[in-house]
Design a protein around this motif. Structure first.
Motif, PDB file in Angstrom:
ATOM      1  N   GLN A 179       0.943  -1.235  -0.178  1.00 48.92           N
ATOM      2  CA  GLN A 179      -0.055  -0.034  -0.157  1.00 48.92           C
ATOM      3  C   GLN A 179       0.767   1.216  -0.108  1.00 48.92           C
ATOM      4  O   GLN A 179       0.705   2.273  -0.560  1.00 48.92           O
ATOM      5  N   ILE A 180       2.008   1.219   0.822  1.00 47.99           N
ATOM      6  CA  ILE A 180       2.803   2.571   1.003  1.00 47.99           C
ATOM      7  C   ILE A 180       3.371   2.631  -0.442  1.00 47.99           C
ATOM      8  O   ILE A 180       3.567   4.107  -0.891  1.00 47.99           O
ATOM      9  N   TYR A 181       3.892   1.676  -0.954  1.00 49.04           N
ATOM     10  CA  TYR A 181       4.792   1.726  -2.426  1.00 49.04           C
ATOM     11  C   TYR A 181       3.947   2.331  -3.451  1.00 49.04           C
ATOM     12  O   TYR A 181       4.169   3.215  -4.220  1.00 49.04           O
ATOM     13  N   ASN A 182       2.720   1.472  -3.582  1.00 50.39           N
ATOM     14  CA  ASN A 182       1.733   1.917  -4.783  1.00 50.39           C
ATOM     15  C   ASN A 182       1.106   3.145  -4.386  1.00 50.39           C
ATOM     16  O   ASN A 182       0.779   3.920  -5.556  1.00 50.39           O
ATOM     17  N   THR A 183       0.975   3.405  -3.097  1.00 49.40           N
ATOM     18  CA  THR A 183       0.323   4.938  -2.778  1.00 49.40           C
ATOM     19  C   THR A 183       1.354   6.091  -3.245  1.00 49.40           C
ATOM     20  O   THR A 183       1.126   7.162  -3.737  1.00 49.40           O
ATOM     21  N   GLN A 184       2.527   5.857  -2.830  1.00 52.14           N
ATOM     22  CA  GLN A 184       3.610   6.927  -3.117  1.00 52.14           C
ATOM     23  C   GLN A 184       3.639   6.765  -4.604  1.00 52.14           C
ATOM     24  O   GLN A 184       3.866   7.940  -5.372  1.00 52.14           O
ATOM     25  N   ARG A 185       3.719   5.675  -5.658  1.00 51.12           N
ATOM     26  CA  ARG A 185       3.671   5.912  -6.867  1.00 51.12           C
ATOM     27  C   ARG A 185       2.392   6.460  -7.444  1.00 51.12           C
ATOM     28  O   ARG A 185       2.750   7.222  -8.567  1.00 51.12           O
ATOM     29  N   LEU A 186       1.176   6.279  -6.870  1.00 50.58           N
ATOM     30  CA  LEU A 186       0.067   6.835  -7.523  1.00 50.58           C
ATOM     31  C   LEU A 186       0.256   8.498  -7.146  1.00 50.58           C
ATOM     32  O   LEU A 186      -0.128   9.366  -7.966  1.00 50.58           O
ATOM     33  N   VAL A 187       0.719   8.689  -6.209  1.00 49.40           N
ATOM     34  CA  VAL A 187       1.042  10.335  -5.866  1.00 49.40           C
ATOM     35  C   VAL A 187       1.872  10.876  -6.775  1.00 49.40           C
ATOM     36  O   VAL A 187       1.407  11.881  -7.311  1.00 49.40           O
ATOM     37  N   LYS A 188       2.953  10.236  -7.125  1.00 50.87           N
ATOM     38  CA  LYS A 188       3.995  10.810  -8.062  1.00 50.87           C
ATOM     39  C   LYS A 188       3.093  10.717  -9.512  1.00 50.87           C
ATOM     40  O   LYS A 188       3.489  11.867 -10.273  1.00 50.87           O
ATOM     41  N   LEU A 189       2.368   9.722  -9.693  1.00 53.65           N
ATOM     42  CA  LEU A 189       1.659   9.742 -11.289  1.00 53.65           C
ATOM     43  C   LEU A 189       0.610  10.976 -11.221  1.00 53.65           C
ATOM     44  O   LEU A 189       0.706  11.607 -12.053  1.00 53.65           O
ATOM     45  N   ASN A 190       0.096  11.029 -10.118  1.00 49.62           N
ATOM     46  CA  ASN A 190      -0.917  12.369 -10.102  1.00 49.62           C
ATOM     47  C   ASN A 190      -0.269  13.650 -10.007  1.00 49.62           C
ATOM     48  O   ASN A 190      -0.693  14.536 -10.448  1.00 49.62           O
ATOM     49  N   ASN A 191       0.787  13.850  -9.463  1.00 55.59           N
ATOM     50  CA  ASN A 191       1.759  15.065  -9.493  1.00 55.59           C
ATOM     51  C   ASN A 191       2.145  15.290 -11.002  1.00 55.59           C
ATOM     52  O   ASN A 191       2.154  16.329 -11.457  1.00 55.59           O
ATOM     53  N   GLN A 192       2.549  14.218 -11.509  1.00 56.91           N
ATOM     54  CA  GLN A 192       3.050  14.544 -12.855  1.00 56.91           C
ATOM     55  C   GLN A 192       1.909  14.747 -13.808  1.00 56.91           C
ATOM     56  O   GLN A 192       1.934  15.395 -14.827  1.00 56.91           O
TER      57      GLN A 192
ATOM     58  N   LEU B  58       0.095  16.166 -27.354  1.00 60.10           N
ATOM     59  CA  LEU B  58       0.054  16.561 -25.978  1.00 60.10           C
ATOM     60  C   LEU B  58      -0.976  15.990 -25.606  1.00 60.10           C
ATOM     61  O   LEU B  58      -0.969  15.283 -24.413  1.00 60.10           O
ATOM     62  N   ASN B  59      -2.307  15.743 -26.263  1.00 56.31           N
ATOM     63  CA  ASN B  59      -3.609  15.096 -25.496  1.00 56.31           C
ATOM     64  C   ASN B  59      -3.053  13.621 -25.742  1.00 56.31           C
ATOM     65  O   ASN B  59      -3.573  12.812 -24.791  1.00 56.31           O
ATOM     66  N   GLU B  60      -2.321  13.205 -26.637  1.00 60.48           N
ATOM     67  CA  GLU B  60      -1.967  11.901 -26.595  1.00 60.48           C
ATOM     68  C   GLU B  60      -1.244  11.339 -25.322  1.00 60.48           C
ATOM     69  O   GLU B  60      -1.307  10.335 -24.749  1.00 60.48           O
ATOM     70  N   VAL B  61      -0.112  12.080 -25.234  1.00 59.71           N
ATOM     71  CA  VAL B  61       0.564  11.930 -23.881  1.00 59.71           C
ATOM     72  C   VAL B  61      -0.252  11.998 -22.613  1.00 59.71           C
ATOM     73  O   VAL B  61       0.139  11.098 -21.696  1.00 59.71           O
ATOM     74  N   SER B  62      -1.219  12.851 -22.523  1.00 59.51           N
ATOM     75  CA  SER B  62      -2.090  13.016 -21.191  1.00 59.51           C
ATOM     76  C   SER B  62      -2.963  11.852 -21.398  1.00 59.51           C
ATOM     77  O   SER B  62      -3.233  11.282 -20.013  1.00 59.51           O
ATOM     78  N   HIS B  63      -3.406  11.194 -22.430  1.00 59.61           N
ATOM     79  CA  HIS B  63      -3.945   9.984 -22.395  1.00 59.61           C
ATOM     80  C   HIS B  63      -3.382   8.663 -21.991  1.00 59.61           C
ATOM     81  O   HIS B  63      -3.679   7.886 -21.138  1.00 59.61           O
ATOM     82  N   GLN B  64      -1.932   8.763 -22.321  1.00 62.29           N
ATOM     83  CA  GLN B  64      -1.045   7.723 -21.772  1.00 62.29           C
ATOM     84  C   GLN B  64      -0.743   7.975 -20.391  1.00 62.29           C
ATOM     85  O   GLN B  64      -0.760   6.796 -19.629  1.00 62.29           O
ATOM     86  N   PHE B  65      -0.729   8.928 -19.837  1.00 65.30           N
ATOM     87  CA  PHE B  65      -0.518   9.355 -18.340  1.00 65.30           C
ATOM     88  C   PHE B  65      -1.967   8.743 -17.728  1.00 65.30           C
ATOM     89  O   PHE B  65      -1.829   8.039 -16.672  1.00 65.30           O
ATOM     90  N   GLU B  66      -2.963   9.059 -18.300  1.00 65.07           N
ATOM     91  CA  GLU B  66      -4.164   8.433 -17.701  1.00 65.07           C
ATOM     92  C   GLU B  66      -4.444   6.953 -17.507  1.00 65.07           C
ATOM     93  O   GLU B  66      -4.818   6.165 -16.726  1.00 65.07           O
ATOM     94  N   ILE B  67      -3.594   6.362 -18.526  1.00 65.71           N
ATOM     95  CA  ILE B  67      -3.641   4.881 -18.747  1.00 65.71           C
ATOM     96  C   ILE B  67      -2.606   4.268 -17.660  1.00 65.71           C
ATOM     97  O   ILE B  67      -3.061   3.516 -16.866  1.00 65.71           O
ATOM     98  N   LEU B  68      -1.622   5.055 -17.540  1.00 67.10           N
ATOM     99  CA  LEU B  68      -0.549   4.655 -16.375  1.00 67.10           C
ATOM    100  C   LEU B  68      -1.332   4.890 -15.000  1.00 67.10           C
ATOM    101  O   LEU B  68      -1.106   3.780 -14.113  1.00 67.10           O
ATOM    102  N   ILE B  69      -2.030   5.910 -14.848  1.00 66.17           N
ATOM    103  CA  ILE B  69      -2.772   5.909 -13.475  1.00 66.17           C
ATOM    104  C   ILE B  69      -3.799   5.225 -13.272  1.00 66.17           C
ATOM    105  O   ILE B  69      -3.805   4.500 -12.426  1.00 66.17           O
ATOM    106  N   SER B  70      -4.487   4.726 -14.456  1.00 62.44           N
ATOM    107  CA  SER B  70      -5.525   3.737 -14.220  1.00 62.44           C
ATOM    108  C   SER B  70      -4.900   2.095 -13.967  1.00 62.44           C
ATOM    109  O   SER B  70      -5.399   1.366 -13.093  1.00 62.44           O
ATOM    110  N   GLU B  71      -3.876   1.882 -14.601  1.00 57.29           N
ATOM    111  CA  GLU B  71      -3.142   0.753 -14.583  1.00 57.29           C
ATOM    112  C   GLU B  71      -2.342   0.681 -12.948  1.00 57.29           C
ATOM    113  O   GLU B  71      -2.345  -0.749 -12.451  1.00 57.29           O
ATOM    114  N   ALA B  72      -2.092   1.738 -12.491  1.00 54.37           N
ATOM    115  CA  ALA B  72      -1.602   1.574 -11.105  1.00 54.37           C
ATOM    116  C   ALA B  72      -2.524   1.487 -10.108  1.00 54.37           C
ATOM    117  O   ALA B  72      -2.328   0.749  -9.095  1.00 54.37           O
TER     118      ALA B  72
END
Length: 362
Positions: free
Chosen positions: A28-41, A249-263
């Motif tokens: 939980q701690i590891y993935n929470t930190q990862r999600l926090v980083k992803l959301n910050n990015q 830029l929209n494509e990169v944003s979409h890929q980031f959303e996919i990363l967040i969903s996968e995380a």
């Protein structure tokens, strides 16, 4: 270590619970930190989108108002935008190990930036107002020519000049090539009319007319290079590049959303997997412990039930827990001790009976 005691089984169960909880907390701690980083990015990526909107605003402000102040604002914002791309790119590569998306984004931005600077330089050559650039050059020339014609009272030539100026204004307003052709015909007409003048007057007027015509044709060439409408020339290329940059830029944003969903899915999946494995192990250990305890307890009940009729040792190998095996050993010792006492008691009875028979014989 053999798991053949109740104490050991209890320690094992507690250890499994603690270990499962520890893994769950670490996950939980590891993935929470990862999600926090992803959301910050992702927030940084939203700022990047906002930065692109600011660039487009400065671009349109310059094209609308022709103020060089917006070029400097565009440059400053472009530097920030490029730095933000590099910052997000390093983090994006950490998760995807792919540089293609950001390399394309960065290349598109560099091209967009260079095309805007080229467009602004071309606009500055044309003139940011009527007194600068090509516009200022032919404006001064035409005013000088007009004053000479008025001074020399060349009414017919002045009328042709006014028609030339009208064609010029029509071109600047409508950006239609037909007005350039119309202007050139009128220019040739005025030039032919000047041949009938005195050599000195002709040379003076022809010099002003040629300066005007040269400036106007430079202006026309510059506008053609820039583009006579939004979809042609440098203006059309720049507009298309801006749209391509927005799409990337929209494509990169979409890929980031996919990363967040996968995380998020990975956090949920790992948590469920850890809980399922821990629960399964606990159920197996508890079930085996219960069955072992139940079997040992039934053996002891049967043992005490048999002791009412016969003396038979318990088989300690059939008892799973060490504590029950120890009790079985004590119970077997009790049976042996009782047998000895009974044999001794029987021998004593026989001896007493023998002693009673001896006096009777005497």
């Amino acid at each position: 270590m053999k798991l053949n005691s109740i104490k050991t089984r209890l320690v094992l169960i507690i250890s499994i619970c603690l270990f499962g909880m520890l893994i769950l907390v670490v996950n939980q701690i590891y993935n929470t930190q990862r999600l926090v980083k992803l959301n910050n990015q992702n927030k940084q990526l939203l700022k990047l989108s906002q930065g692109l909107l600011q660039l487009r605003r400065h671009e349109k402000d310059f094209m609308l108002r022709l103020d060089p102040h917006y070029i400097e604002m565009f440059r400053q914002r472009a530097e920030q935008f490029s730095e933000q791309i590099e910052q997000i790119k390093s983090y994006f590569d950490e998760f995807t190990q792919s540089e293609r998306a950001f390399n394309e984004l960065h290349s598109s931005f560099v091209l967009y930036h260079s095309q805007f600077l080229a467009l602004s330089r071309l606009q500055q050559q044309i003139g940011l107002d009527e007194n600068k650039g090509y516009q200022g050059q032919f404006r001064q020339a035409t005013h000088a020519l007009e004053q000479e014609l008025i001074a020399q009272k060349r009414v017919n030539m002045h009328i042709v000049l006014l028609q030339i100026r009208r064609s010029e204004k029509d071109f600047l307003l409508r950006k239609n090539r037909q007005y350039v052709e119309q202007e050139q015909r009128l220019y040739q007409q005025l030039q032919a009319a000047m041949h009938s003048l005195e050599p000195n007057d002709e040379a003076l007027l022809q010099g002003h007319l040629d300066t005007y015509q040269q400036g106007f044709m430079q202006l026309v060439a510059a506008y053609q290079e820039m583009g006579l409408d939004h979809n042609s020339g440098l203006q059309g290329q720049f507009r298309q590049q801006a749209h391509e940059l927005e799409a990337q830029l929209n494509e990169v944003s979409h890929q980031f959303e996919i990363l967040i969903s996968e995380a998020e899915y990975q956090v949920e999946r790992n948590s469920l997997l850890i809980m399922a494995v821990t629960s399964l192990i606990l159920m197996v250990v508890l079930l085996r412990s219960y069955l072992t305890f139940q079997r040992a307890f039934l053996n002891f009940v049967m043992f005490f039930y048999r002791c009412k009729r016969e003396y038979q040792h318990m088989d300690s190998n059939k008892l799973g827990f060490a504590e029950f095996k120890y009790l079985a050993t004590i119970a077997n010792e009790m049976i042996d001790a009782r047998r000895d006492i009974e044999r001794q008691l029987q021998a004593a009875h026989q001896h007493i009976a023998k002693l009673k028979q001896e006096p009777e014989q005497i």
